[in-house]
Write a protein that holds these residues in place. Structure first.
Motif, short mmCIF file in Angstrom:
data_model
loop_
_atom_site.label_atom_id
_atom_site.label_comp_id
_atom_site.label_asym_id
_atom_site.label_seq_id
_atom_site.Cartn_x
_atom_site.Cartn_y
_atom_site.Cartn_z
N SER A 196 46.36 -31.43 50.88
CA SER A 196 45.30 -31.58 51.88
C SER A 196 45.84 -31.91 53.26
O SER A 196 45.16 -31.69 54.27
CB SER A 196 44.31 -32.66 51.45
N LYS A 197 47.05 -32.41 53.34
CA LYS A 197 47.66 -32.70 54.64
C LYS A 197 48.35 -31.48 55.21
O LYS A 197 48.61 -31.41 56.41
CB LYS A 197 48.69 -33.84 54.52
N SER B 177 56.44 -29.05 53.64
CA SER B 177 55.34 -29.08 52.67
C SER B 177 55.65 -29.81 51.37
O SER B 177 54.81 -30.59 50.89
CB SER B 177 54.88 -27.66 52.37
N LYS C 298 54.43 -33.53 50.10
CA LYS C 298 53.25 -33.95 50.86
C LYS C 298 51.98 -33.54 50.11
O LYS C 298 51.96 -32.54 49.40
CB LYS C 298 53.26 -33.31 52.24
N ASN D 157 45.00 -28.13 56.17
CA ASN D 157 43.83 -28.88 56.62
C ASN D 157 43.40 -28.55 58.04
O ASN D 157 42.77 -29.36 58.70
CB ASN D 157 44.10 -30.37 56.51
#
Length: 137
Positions: A44-45, A38, A41, A48
């Protein structure tokens, strides 16, 4: 059923694409993503999944950009596919945006999804929001 944290937080960069800089151990445990998966990044990726409420997240970000603060009810999908609802608060901090989740519960049924969003508004409606709602655009 696993115990859910009562609260967790994530720190992102101040600007889009809102890169995750750091998160509490309870955030990692809740969403089931390690630091390696995480940090660095865009949020939202990470959060999601197809059963996440992207509209609530987008509205919270718009409110945050406009007012410097936002609160909303959110629904997000964990890595294992289970759905969690939570009260999200976004606030400006020196190093970016602090997102704090409270009132964390597992989503139990489709009916819960429909009833859930009748709660806390993301932010007061603006004239343009009301106009778009009235015209359907």
């Amino acid at each position: 059923m696993a115990n859910l944290p009562t609260e967790c937080w994530v720190l992102t960069s101040a600007d889009a694409p809102y890169i995750i800089k750091e998160a509490s151990p309870s955030w990692h445990a809740l969403w089931q993503f390690s630091e390696r998966e995480s940090v660095g990044k865009p949020i939202s990726k990470v959060l999601n999944g197809p059963r996440s409420d992207r509209k609530a997240g987008a509205e919270a970000v718009l409110c945050y950009v406009r007012d410097g603060h936002a609160k909303t009810n959110c629904i997000n999908q964990r890595k294992d596919g289970t759905v969690v609802r939570h009260k999200l608060e976004l606030e400006k901090v020196q190093d970016g945006i602090l997102g704090t989740s409270r009132g964390i519960t597992l989503q139990l049924s489709v009916r819960d999804l429909e009833v859930f969003h009748d709660g806390l508004p993301v932010c007061p409606p603006t004239a343009s929001t009301l106009k778009r709602t009235a015209t359907g655009r």
